[in-house]
Structure formats: structure tokens, C-alpha cells
Design a protein around this motif. Structure first.
Motif, PDB file in Angstrom:
ATOM      1  N   ARG A 378       0.837  -1.198   0.000  1.00 50.56           N
ATOM      2  CA  ARG A 378       0.000   0.000   0.000  1.00 50.56           C
ATOM      3  C   ARG A 378       0.880   1.259   0.000  1.00 50.56           C
ATOM      4  O   ARG A 378       0.483   2.316   0.476  1.00 50.56           O
ATOM      5  CB  ARG A 378      -0.926   0.007   1.223  1.00 50.56           C
ATOM      6  CG  ARG A 378      -1.879  -1.175   1.255  1.00 50.56           C
ATOM      7  CD  ARG A 378      -2.808  -1.105   2.445  1.00 50.56           C
ATOM      8  NE  ARG A 378      -3.709   0.043   2.366  1.00 50.56           N
ATOM      9  CZ  ARG A 378      -4.605   0.338   3.295  1.00 50.56           C
ATOM     10  NH1 ARG A 378      -4.723  -0.424   4.378  1.00 50.56           N
ATOM     11  NH2 ARG A 378      -5.383   1.384   3.164  1.00 50.56           N
ATOM     12  N   TYR A 379       2.094   1.087  -0.507  1.00 46.33           N
ATOM     13  CA  TYR A 379       3.010   2.219  -0.545  1.00 46.33           C
ATOM     14  C   TYR A 379       2.488   3.301  -1.496  1.00 46.33           C
ATOM     15  O   TYR A 379       1.801   3.018  -2.479  1.00 46.33           O
ATOM     16  CB  TYR A 379       4.396   1.780  -1.036  1.00 46.33           C
ATOM     17  CG  TYR A 379       5.172   0.946  -0.045  1.00 46.33           C
ATOM     18  CD1 TYR A 379       5.361   1.394   1.257  1.00 46.33           C
ATOM     19  CD2 TYR A 379       5.730  -0.279  -0.419  1.00 46.33           C
ATOM     20  CE1 TYR A 379       6.088   0.630   2.169  1.00 46.33           C
ATOM     21  CE2 TYR A 379       6.452  -1.037   0.480  1.00 46.33           C
ATOM     22  CZ  TYR A 379       6.622  -0.577   1.775  1.00 46.33           C
ATOM     23  OH  TYR A 379       7.334  -1.338   2.672  1.00 46.33           O
ATOM     24  N   ARG A 380       2.834   4.525  -1.195  1.00 42.65           N
ATOM     25  CA  ARG A 380       2.632   5.617  -2.139  1.00 42.65           C
ATOM     26  C   ARG A 380       3.947   6.375  -2.236  1.00 42.65           C
ATOM     27  O   ARG A 380       4.755   6.385  -1.294  1.00 42.65           O
ATOM     28  CB  ARG A 380       1.486   6.532  -1.705  1.00 42.65           C
ATOM     29  CG  ARG A 380       1.665   7.204  -0.358  1.00 42.65           C
ATOM     30  CD  ARG A 380       0.500   8.142  -0.077  1.00 42.65           C
ATOM     31  NE  ARG A 380       0.752   8.950   1.116  1.00 42.65           N
ATOM     32  CZ  ARG A 380       0.072  10.038   1.415  1.00 42.65           C
ATOM     33  NH1 ARG A 380      -0.902  10.451   0.602  1.00 42.65           N
ATOM     34  NH2 ARG A 380       0.347  10.735   2.503  1.00 42.65           N
ATOM     35  N   TYR A 381       4.164   7.018  -3.369  1.00 41.39           N
ATOM     36  CA  TYR A 381       5.453   7.624  -3.675  1.00 41.39           C
ATOM     37  C   TYR A 381       5.257   9.083  -4.096  1.00 41.39           C
ATOM     38  O   TYR A 381       4.221   9.461  -4.636  1.00 41.39           O
ATOM     39  CB  TYR A 381       6.136   6.876  -4.818  1.00 41.39           C
ATOM     40  CG  TYR A 381       6.329   5.393  -4.594  1.00 41.39           C
ATOM     41  CD1 TYR A 381       7.529   4.884  -4.121  1.00 41.39           C
ATOM     42  CD2 TYR A 381       5.291   4.493  -4.858  1.00 41.39           C
ATOM     43  CE1 TYR A 381       7.708   3.520  -3.924  1.00 41.39           C
ATOM     44  CE2 TYR A 381       5.453   3.130  -4.653  1.00 41.39           C
ATOM     45  CZ  TYR A 381       6.666   2.648  -4.190  1.00 41.39           C
ATOM     46  OH  TYR A 381       6.838   1.298  -3.989  1.00 41.39           O
ATOM     47  N   ARG A 382       6.294   9.872  -3.857  1.00 41.48           N
ATOM     48  CA  ARG A 382       6.347  11.224  -4.414  1.00 41.48           C
ATOM     49  C   ARG A 382       7.806  11.563  -4.690  1.00 41.48           C
ATOM     50  O   ARG A 382       8.725  10.942  -4.142  1.00 41.48           O
ATOM     51  CB  ARG A 382       5.741  12.253  -3.459  1.00 41.48           C
ATOM     52  CG  ARG A 382       6.461  12.432  -2.139  1.00 41.48           C
ATOM     53  CD  ARG A 382       5.805  13.511  -1.303  1.00 41.48           C
ATOM     54  NE  ARG A 382       6.372  13.615   0.029  1.00 41.48           N
ATOM     55  CZ  ARG A 382       7.452  14.342   0.337  1.00 41.48           C
ATOM     56  NH1 ARG A 382       8.087  15.018  -0.615  1.00 41.48           N
ATOM     57  NH2 ARG A 382       7.898  14.383   1.581  1.00 41.48           N
ATOM     58  N   PHE A 383       8.021  12.533  -5.552  1.00 41.17           N
ATOM     59  CA  PHE A 383       9.385  12.935  -5.877  1.00 41.17           C
ATOM     60  C   PHE A 383       9.986  13.722  -4.718  1.00 41.17           C
ATOM     61  O   PHE A 383       9.356  14.626  -4.164  1.00 41.17           O
ATOM     62  CB  PHE A 383       9.413  13.763  -7.158  1.00 41.17           C
ATOM     63  CG  PHE A 383       9.377  12.925  -8.401  1.00 41.17           C
ATOM     64  CD1 PHE A 383      10.545  12.448  -8.977  1.00 41.17           C
ATOM     65  CD2 PHE A 383       8.165  12.575  -8.981  1.00 41.17           C
ATOM     66  CE1 PHE A 383      10.519  11.653 -10.105  1.00 41.17           C
ATOM     67  CE2 PHE A 383       8.121  11.784 -10.117  1.00 41.17           C
ATOM     68  CZ  PHE A 383       9.300  11.316 -10.684  1.00 41.17           C
ATOM     69  N   ALA A 384      11.226  13.383  -4.358  1.00 43.10           N
ATOM     70  CA  ALA A 384      11.912  14.090  -3.280  1.00 43.10           C
ATOM     71  C   ALA A 384      12.106  15.563  -3.641  1.00 43.10           C
ATOM     72  O   ALA A 384      12.022  16.437  -2.780  1.00 43.10           O
ATOM     73  CB  ALA A 384      13.257  13.432  -2.993  1.00 43.10           C
TER      74      ALA A 384
END
Length: 411
Positions: A378-384
Motif C-alpha cells: 500500500r506504498y505511495r510515492y512522491r518525488f523528493a
């Protein structure tokens, strides 16, 4: 219209004052969009005891909005408003920040003239309000000072996220509460990079009732289009109707890239003796923009996609991440990468085929380029670095991995 042999068109230079990718907007006439946010801040200024916090990603135009607030909301507030604006930095404490801010406020004092005959005609002397504060002011000192100044103030503290001293952040929260409790005619506007208010105020919830929270999202397609069209109109130029969607779409909500691409595509058109910006001008501007982007972003991109294996998919997966559908806070899920990656590769891909790439982008060796949150599956990602997203898309277009027409929102 100029010809190739004519002197340089003065509009080539003028464009640099209209489209300003390197600096925030300061001229109200050059500012576009953000009407809803302006109204929210104006509402806070109009209500004694209310203050405001403006937060969002880096690069969405917060400083530009802060710069033009004095003129933009002046007509919308109850009476004349005076603005004092300062930038926070990592060396600031609460005391240094208040003194820096109050130096922008000039007060007028009556001083008795020398001699008996002039006693009834006192001299007017201007001094900065900082002279009326102790060297290490506390919130009550600021309260007493602002109560003594008969003006409606908007006090802007930009880049508030750079104030790292926790005691100073606590004192700023105490100041907001003190001014609110005493209904002082001054509104504090905190501006900073953050995903939520707690990130800026270190969880000081006691001031929530007197603080208007204004999240600043990326700019809409329509707002970016307005930047381009109004900027070109000021120099008697326009963009071909079929290409008006192009720059706003590839900019992905970031005004920096809209200004950068509009500036160099318009200049190319003028160099070629045209008042109409065409597709070829924009494509050439994209190639040029890649060289003008911050070196740190270029270096981070190179580290993220490097592989000794020519068949590795790091470049393609990262591009798919940049195109993936996000939520309001720029997070995307692994499932959202499937469709764009399949389009880029012209072949169906499922999550297991690129899951290790997503994990690698979250490691120090490749940046980290992405930040991962949540629980397994259930991970979600965004750009650092949020502004890397449009750079990756521009690089993908320049490398022929994707066509701008495949991106969403051409309206």
C-alpha cells in the motif's frame, strides 16, 4: 515583423522582463491566477484576530504571490493595508526575525524643536519600529509595539520552513495567539515549503482557531495558459492555436518551466522573424531548457537513471513515474505507473516488472529520487524534489521516449 538582416528586435530583451524563470514575480501586471488563494488571504486580513499560513511544494509560486499581495488585495480589504515582507533564513532566531521584520516598518514621532519660539512646532522624525524593541524581544514586546502603531499591517514571513530553531517556532506561534487574543490590527502570513501545517509549526495546535490554512497546489492548466498568452500579448505576439496547450501541459503545474519555455520559444520565433510561436520553437526551447535547469536536478537525474546495463529500464520507469496520475499532494501509487510505462515501451507491464526500480529510486544510491510512505503493498510515492517531474518529462520528449500529445489535460 523583423527580418534576419534587421537590427535585434527590442522585444527579445523585453521578453526577459515578462517571463522570469529565475526570479519570483514582483510586478502585479505580470502575475496570473491564484484568485481563490488571494481571496482567502484577504478574508484573513479583513478579520481582526485572524492570521494565515500559505504552504505547498517548492516551485509552485508562493513567493511570487507573497510579493504582489500588497497591490492585489489592497482593494479587497477594509481600508488601506501596509505590507512588510521578510525572508527567513537558517541563522534566524525569533528575536532576529522580529527585529528584521520591524526594520521594514517606519514610524513617525514628534520631537520638540530647539528654542522657545519653536516649541509649538515639533519636528517629525522617522525611525524604524525595530528601534522600539529590546535586543531580544518576546511576544509581549511585539504585541505592545503593534498596538501602538495605528495601521492595518500584513506581516509576511517568507521561507518560514528555513526557521529551524524549535524555540523560535514556538515563540512565533505564541505571537500569533497573543495578537489574535488582543485583536491587533495586524495579520501575520507565514509562507513555507511543507505538505502540512504541522511541518511548519511543529505541532502547535493551540493557534489553529486563529489561523487560516491556505494550501497552494500546483498551478492549473488554465492558469499556466494565462501566463503564456498574456505575456505574449504584451509584446504583440501569440501562439499558434493548435499549440496553445503544449507549454502548460509539459510544465506539469510549475510556473518556472512555463516561464522558461515561453521565454525561449518566443525569442526563437522573433529571431526567425515571426510574431507567432510555433511547435518547432517550443521543441527547441525544451532542448535548451534542459541545459538551463538547475545543475542539482540534472545531476540527480543522471544518478537516478544510471546503469551499466543498456537494457535497464530506469530511465523509462522514472519517466512513467513523472507522468503517473497523482493525488492533490503529488503522491502516486505503483499501479499508476503501469499504464504510462506500457505506453512508453509499447508493451504491457505489470507492477512486479518495475517494483524493484521504484524501490531503487528510494535508496541513497539513486538520490533518493522518490520518497516512499505507507505499508507494504500500500506504498505511495512522491518525488523528493518536486520540480524534477517536469524536467524528466522534458527529457523524455527530447529523447523521443514520449510525445507531449500523450500527456493529460490539453484543455
Amino acid at each position: 515583423m523583423t527580418t534576419r538582416n534587421s537590427p535585434i528586435d527590442p522585444r527579445i530583451v523585453q521578453l526577459g522582463n515578462i517571463f522570469t524563470p529565475a526570479t519570483p514575480i514582483r510586478d502585479t501586471k505580470l502575475f496570473c491566477g491564484r484568485k481563490t488563494l488571494i481571496v482567502r488571504i484577504a478574508d484573513a486580513v479583513n478579520q481582526h484576530g485572524m492570521h494565515c499560513i500559505l504552504f505547498g511544494e517548492r516551485g509552485v509560486g508562493k513567493t511570487s504571490l507573497a510579493n504582489i499581495l500588497a497591490n492585489v488585495i489592497g482593494a479587497a480589504t477594509l481600508g488601506e493595508i501596509t505590507v512588510a515582507n521578510v525572508n527567513c533564513d537558517t541563522t534566524d532566531t525569533y528575536g532576529s526575525l522580529m527585529l528584521k521584520l520591524m526594520r521594514r516598518i517606519i514610524t513617525v514621532h514628534k520631537t520638540p524643536s530647539v528654542g522657545f519660539r519653536n516649541a509649538s512646532n515639533p519636528e517629525l522624525r522617522q525611525i524604524p519600529a525595530s528601534d522600539m524593541l529590546p535586543d531580544k524581544p518576546v511576544p509581549d514586546d511585539v504585541l505592545m509595539l503593534l498596538q501602538s502603531i495605528s495601521a492595518n499591517w500584513l506581516l509576511i514571513l517568507d521561507e518560514f520552513d528555513r526557521l529551524t530553531d524549535k524555540d523560535s517556532i514556538r515563540l512565533m506561534s505564541d505571537t500569533i495567539k497573543t495578537l489574535s487574543d488582543n485583536a491587533v490590527s495586524a495579520t501575520i502570513l507565514l509562507v513555507g515549503v511543507a505538505n502540512d501545517v504541522d511541518s511548519l509549526l511543529e505541532g502547535h495546535h493551540s493557534i489553529e482557531r486563529c489561523l487560516t490554512q491556505a494550501w497552494m497546489p500546483r498551478m492549473t492548466h488554465g492558469e499556466l495558459s494565462e501566463i503564456v498568452s498574456e505575456g505574449l500579448e504584451q509584446v504583440g505576439m501569440k501562439m499558434s492555436e493548435s499549440d496553445q496547450w503544449y507549454i502548460p501541459t509539459v510544465s506539469q503545474g510549475y510556473p518556472h518551466y512555463t516561464h522558461l519555455l515561453a521565454l525561449h520559444s518566443a525569442r526563437r520565433a522573433l529571431h526567425n522573424g515571426r510574431d507567432v510561436v510555433e511547435r518547432g520553437d517550443i521543441v527547441a526551447a525544451i532542448v535548451y531548457a534542459l541545459t538551463m535547469t538547475e545543475r542539482s536536478i540534472q545531476d540527480n537525474y543522471a544518478s537516478a537513471v544510471y546503469s551499466a546495463n543498456p537494457s535497464a529500464l530506469y530511465k523509462q520507469v522514472l519517466l512513467a513515474c513523472a507522468i503517473a496520475e497523482t493525488d492533490a499532494f503529488s503522491y502516486f501509487k505503483a499501479q499508476a505507473v503501469r499504464k504510462p510505462l506500457s505506453q512508453i515501451m509499447d508493451k504491457r507491464y505489470d507492477v512486479p516488472a518495475f517494483a524493484r526500480h521504484l524501490d531503487a529510486f528510494c535508496q541513497d544510491q539513486r538520490g533518493p529520487t522518490l520518497i516512499k510512505e505507507g505499508q507494504r503493498r500500500r506504498y505511495r510515492y512522491r518525488f523528493a524534489t518536486p520540480m524534477m517531474r517536469p524536467f524528466i518529462i522534458l527529457k523524455g520528449i527530447a529523447d523521443g521516449l514520449i510525445q507531449a500529445e500523450t500527456l493529460t489535460d490539453k484543455s
